[in-house]
Each structure stands twice: as C-alpha cells, then as structure tokens.
Design a protein around this motif. Structure first.
Motif, PDB file in Angstrom:
ATOM      1  N   ARG A   8       0.833  -1.208   0.000  1.00 37.32           N
ATOM      2  CA  ARG A   8       0.000   0.000   0.000  1.00 37.32           C
ATOM      3  C   ARG A   8       0.866   1.256   0.000  1.00 37.32           C
ATOM      4  NH1 ARG A   8      -3.268  -3.169   3.441  1.00 37.32           N
ATOM      5  NH2 ARG A   8      -2.408  -2.191   5.296  1.00 37.32           N
ATOM      6  N   TYR A   9       1.959   1.254   0.774  1.00 40.28           N
ATOM      7  CA  TYR A   9       2.861   2.407   0.779  1.00 40.28           C
ATOM      8  C   TYR A   9       3.482   2.619  -0.597  1.00 40.28           C
ATOM      9  CZ  TYR A   9       2.964   3.842   5.650  1.00 40.28           C
ATOM     10  OH  TYR A   9       2.629   4.360   6.870  1.00 40.28           O
ATOM     11  N   ILE A  10       3.864   1.529  -1.253  1.00 38.75           N
ATOM     12  CA  ILE A  10       4.480   1.630  -2.576  1.00 38.75           C
ATOM     13  C   ILE A  10       3.444   2.092  -3.598  1.00 38.75           C
ATOM     14  CG2 ILE A  10       5.544   0.303  -4.437  1.00 38.75           C
ATOM     15  CD1 ILE A  10       6.741  -1.480  -2.111  1.00 38.75           C
ATOM     16  N   ASP A  11       2.264   1.478  -3.580  1.00 43.88           N
ATOM     17  CA  ASP A  11       1.218   1.829  -4.538  1.00 43.88           C
ATOM     18  C   ASP A  11       0.755   3.273  -4.386  1.00 43.88           C
ATOM     19  OD1 ASP A  11       1.337  -0.736  -5.555  1.00 43.88           O
ATOM     20  OD2 ASP A  11      -0.506  -1.426  -4.560  1.00 43.88           O
ATOM     21  N   ALA A  12       0.761   3.783  -3.161  1.00 40.19           N
ATOM     22  CA  ALA A  12       0.356   5.160  -2.906  1.00 40.19           C
ATOM     23  C   ALA A  12       1.458   6.160  -3.260  1.00 40.19           C
ATOM     24  CB  ALA A  12      -0.062   5.330  -1.450  1.00 40.19           C
ATOM     25  N   GLY A  13       2.632   5.653  -3.576  1.00 33.34           N
ATOM     26  CA  GLY A  13       3.738   6.543  -3.924  1.00 33.34           C
ATOM     27  C   GLY A  13       4.425   7.167  -2.731  1.00 33.34           C
ATOM     28  N   VAL A  14       4.074   6.722  -1.521  1.00 34.09           N
ATOM     29  CA  VAL A  14       4.718   7.272  -0.329  1.00 34.09           C
ATOM     30  C   VAL A  14       6.170   6.838  -0.290  1.00 34.09           C
ATOM     31  CG1 VAL A  14       4.713   7.285   2.200  1.00 34.09           C
ATOM     32  CG2 VAL A  14       2.559   7.361   0.943  1.00 34.09           C
ATOM     33  N   VAL A  15       6.412   5.597  -0.642  1.00 30.29           N
ATOM     34  CA  VAL A  15       7.785   5.091  -0.727  1.00 30.29           C
ATOM     35  C   VAL A  15       8.037   4.764  -2.182  1.00 30.29           C
ATOM     36  CG1 VAL A  15       9.355   3.241  -0.041  1.00 30.29           C
ATOM     37  CG2 VAL A  15       7.777   4.215   1.626  1.00 30.29           C
ATOM     38  N   LYS A  16       9.022   5.438  -2.742  1.00 29.31           N
ATOM     39  CA  LYS A  16       9.347   5.232  -4.151  1.00 29.31           C
ATOM     40  C   LYS A  16      10.563   4.318  -4.257  1.00 29.31           C
ATOM     41  CE  LYS A  16       7.577   9.734  -5.661  1.00 29.31           C
ATOM     42  NZ  LYS A  16       6.403   9.619  -4.975  1.00 29.31           N
ATOM     43  N   LEU A  17      10.432   3.317  -5.104  1.00 23.92           N
ATOM     44  CA  LEU A  17      11.526   2.385  -5.330  1.00 23.92           C
ATOM     45  C   LEU A  17      12.236   2.762  -6.624  1.00 23.92           C
ATOM     46  CD1 LEU A  17       9.671  -0.923  -4.477  1.00 23.92           C
ATOM     47  CD2 LEU A  17      11.064   0.493  -2.972  1.00 23.92           C
ATOM     48  N   ALA A  18      13.518   2.446  -6.673  1.00 21.94           N
ATOM     49  CA  ALA A  18      14.292   2.722  -7.886  1.00 21.94           C
ATOM     50  C   ALA A  18      13.749   1.870  -9.029  1.00 21.94           C
ATOM     51  CB  ALA A  18      15.763   2.415  -7.645  1.00 21.94           C
TER      52      ALA A  18
END
Length: 99
Positions: free
Chosen positions: A88-98
């Motif tokens: 959910r954090y990744i999908d919401a863009g709160v945590v961006k992965l390389a």
C-alpha cells in the motif's frame, strides 16, 4: 473535570511513518524503533516488518536480516498483513523504489 480539561492529555503525537524522502538506512532506523518500541513508536512487529521490507527494497542489507529474524517470530497472518501494508505504501507513492 470536564472533557475540555482532559482533551490535551489525550492528544497523542503522530506516529513516525515512512515518507518519500527516506532512504534504506532511514527506513531501517524507523523499523528498529517499531521493533523495540522506542522514540515514540509502539512495539509493533507488523509495522516493523513492513518498514524493514520497504528498507530492504531500498537497499538496506541490515533490514533484510532483521526482517528475516522477525519473520521467524511472527504468525503467517502477521507477515501477510505486513507485506500488504508495504505494498500500500508503494502503490500510494509514499515510498518510491528505484526503477
């Protein structure tokens, strides 16, 4: 005592949460706070696992070790909950992965 007199005591500070500007080391330190219940964080294995997962995805080797150790102490349902929360954090863009 009325509700207005007790309200300030009941207001809690916001919990520290992962943010978009955090790198793997920052996330690892945040995960440690949740795994030990320090610096204003409750001791919460699911949140700690989720944050270690995010930190590992951002390159923290230490987070991978701690996430593995925590997994051995957790129920499968807790691990699943932590993985869904990380997503959910990744999908919401709160945590961006390389990329």
């Amino acid at each position: 005592m009325n509700a207005q007199e007790t309200a300030p005591e009941m207001v809690e500070e916001a919990l520290p949460l992962p943010t978009a500007d955090m790198n793997g080391d920052d996330l690892f330190r945040l995960g440690m706070m949740y795994s030990t219940g320090q610096n204003g964080c409750p001791m919460d294995r699911v949140s700690a696992h989720m944050i270690f997962n995010l930190a590992a995805m951002k390159g923290s080797v230490e987070a991978r070790v701690y996430r593995r150790e925590m997994s051995q102490e957790m129920e499968q349902e807790e691990i699943s909950e932590a993985q869904k929360a990380a997503r959910r954090y990744i999908d919401a863009g709160v945590v961006k992965l390389a990329a």
